[in-house]
Write an enzyme that holds these catalytic residues in place. Sequence first.
Site, PDB file in Angstrom:
ATOM      1  N   GLY A  54       1.818  -2.135  -5.433  1.00 57.39           N
ATOM      2  CA  GLY A  54       1.785  -1.500  -4.152  1.00 57.39           C
ATOM      3  C   GLY A  54       3.341  -1.415  -3.608  1.00 57.39           C
ATOM      4  N   ASN A  55       3.231  -0.652  -2.256  1.00 61.34           N
ATOM      5  CA  ASN A  55       4.290  -0.880  -1.530  1.00 61.34           C
ATOM      6  C   ASN A  55       4.544  -1.033  -0.145  1.00 61.34           C
ATOM      7  OD1 ASN A  55       4.068   1.705   0.096  1.00 61.34           O
ATOM      8  ND2 ASN A  55       3.804   2.549  -2.382  1.00 61.34           N
ATOM      9  N   ARG A  56       5.595  -1.020   0.559  1.00 56.66           N
ATOM     10  CA  ARG A  56       5.680  -1.442   2.013  1.00 56.66           C
ATOM     11  C   ARG A  56       5.186  -0.692   3.173  1.00 56.66           C
ATOM     12  NH1 ARG A  56       9.083  -5.852   2.853  1.00 56.66           N
ATOM     13  NH2 ARG A  56       9.925  -4.751   4.341  1.00 56.66           N
ATOM     14  N   SER A  57       4.671   0.602   2.751  1.00 58.73           N
ATOM     15  CA  SER A  57       4.104   1.778   3.776  1.00 58.73           C
ATOM     16  C   SER A  57       2.942   1.069   4.496  1.00 58.73           C
ATOM     17  CB  SER A  57       4.006   2.922   3.030  1.00 58.73           C
ATOM     18  OG  SER A  57       3.304   4.020   3.874  1.00 58.73           O
TER      19      SER A  57
ATOM     20  N   ALA B 174       2.986   7.103   0.887  1.00 56.52           N
ATOM     21  CA  ALA B 174       3.946   6.507  -0.229  1.00 56.52           C
ATOM     22  C   ALA B 174       3.313   6.617  -1.602  1.00 56.52           C
ATOM     23  CB  ALA B 174       4.471   5.328   0.215  1.00 56.52           C
TER      24      ALA B 174
END
Length: 437
Positions: free
Chosen positions: A233-236, A299
């Site tokens: 995943g990512n931090r968005s 994102a």
Amino acid sequence: MRVVLGVAGGIAAYKACSLLRLLTEGGHDVTVVPTAGALRFVGEATWAALSGKPVHTDVWSDITEVPHVRLGQQADLVVVAPATADLLARAATGQADDLLTNVLLTARCPVVVAPAMHTEMWEHAATQANVATLTERGVHVVPPASGRLTGRDTGPGRLPEPEELYAVCARLLARTPPASPTSSVEMPPTRAVDGVSPRSDRRGGGAGDLTGRRVVVTAGGTREPLDPVRYLGNRSSGKQGHALAEVAAARGARVTLISSSSLLPPPGVEVVRVETALDLEAALAEVAPGADAVVMAAAVADFRPAEYAAHKIKKTHASGGDGSLDASAPVVTLVRNPDILAGLVQARGDAASPVLVGFAAETGDGNGSVLEHARAKLARKGCDLLVVNEVGLDKAFGRDDNTVHILRRGTDEVTDVGPASKVEVARAVWDAVLPLL
Ligand code: C5P
């Protein structure tokens, strides 16, 4: 239309006076129902003078007119602004200990609540659970804005500006047939499907410069599953995308929000929940054709695991027949996800519609500044606008404010926005989209 304006006991009660003004100037017949706490902030005389109607708080006044049942039954819209933590709790648990909670139990029309309180109270699990319950029942919850609170503190908890609340009300009223005093009692209770009341007919409408437009916003970071437990995943957080959807809806657009975020959806917005980049691409294929604008705030992961393990990947696994355990780390092979925005640009070809907006998270480095990288990306992607976030550990992701630069293809124009709330950034993005529509 008949509107009941409920006011709970918070300092933001004074802002409800402006909302009342906007509603009456909009030609609506407004009855104000303050709680006892609200009257400590703004007195009965003010509400009566501004609405031109008597004001009651308890269920024991004018009992022959049965106001505790009649007001809710006959309303075309009930809006509670501000809604305190206490009011949300009483509404969520179906209490009926004053006139406003009686109205909320008898209303079968759209109900809007605009919570306002200190950040700690808003973020408390109890308040969030009450908000989730109300949303699940079809209540339109307008999330609080972020900014200066009563004291010196700042954070999410401010009542949104009366104009924004009025726009939400106007949009709901525009698509609500007037309630008849008797038929409203027989209507089934509403239930939200992903935040969209089943009574909303997705026709849009209402005041605002995006009225008549259909727009699509993507939000949040995609999650690319490795096994049933893990994902890449990512931090968005999805906050900027949700703010874009909220502002577009408040300005009159018909909005589809494709979101992988767990945030509450803004009121009156159609929500499609997705998890992966491929889900997002499939959802866009359904809703992007015919849209006036697509804003890609999501994102999207550039890569996904090549294989999905149907069972949880174990820390150790048996190797060979001797029962020994292999504790070496597994190797994850990645494959490229499609560039969805580039695909939209390609599918549009020479047509002018939809207006396509990309987002980019950039840092400057030895090869160029943030803006230089952004210009190159805009040229590469071929979208109409690129909204560039400067990112770093303390910037952009998950925060309530943002600093962005909006670049327009084919020009040297740059609009610098912020530091500003994500709602204000959203306003600036729609301002930049408008002339291209
Ligand atoms: O190239 P970069 O990932 O920085 O581009 C970001 C923009 O492209 C965002 O608007 C994002 O939503 C979109 N994007 C996409 N598909 C991808 C990666 C990003 O549509 N696979």
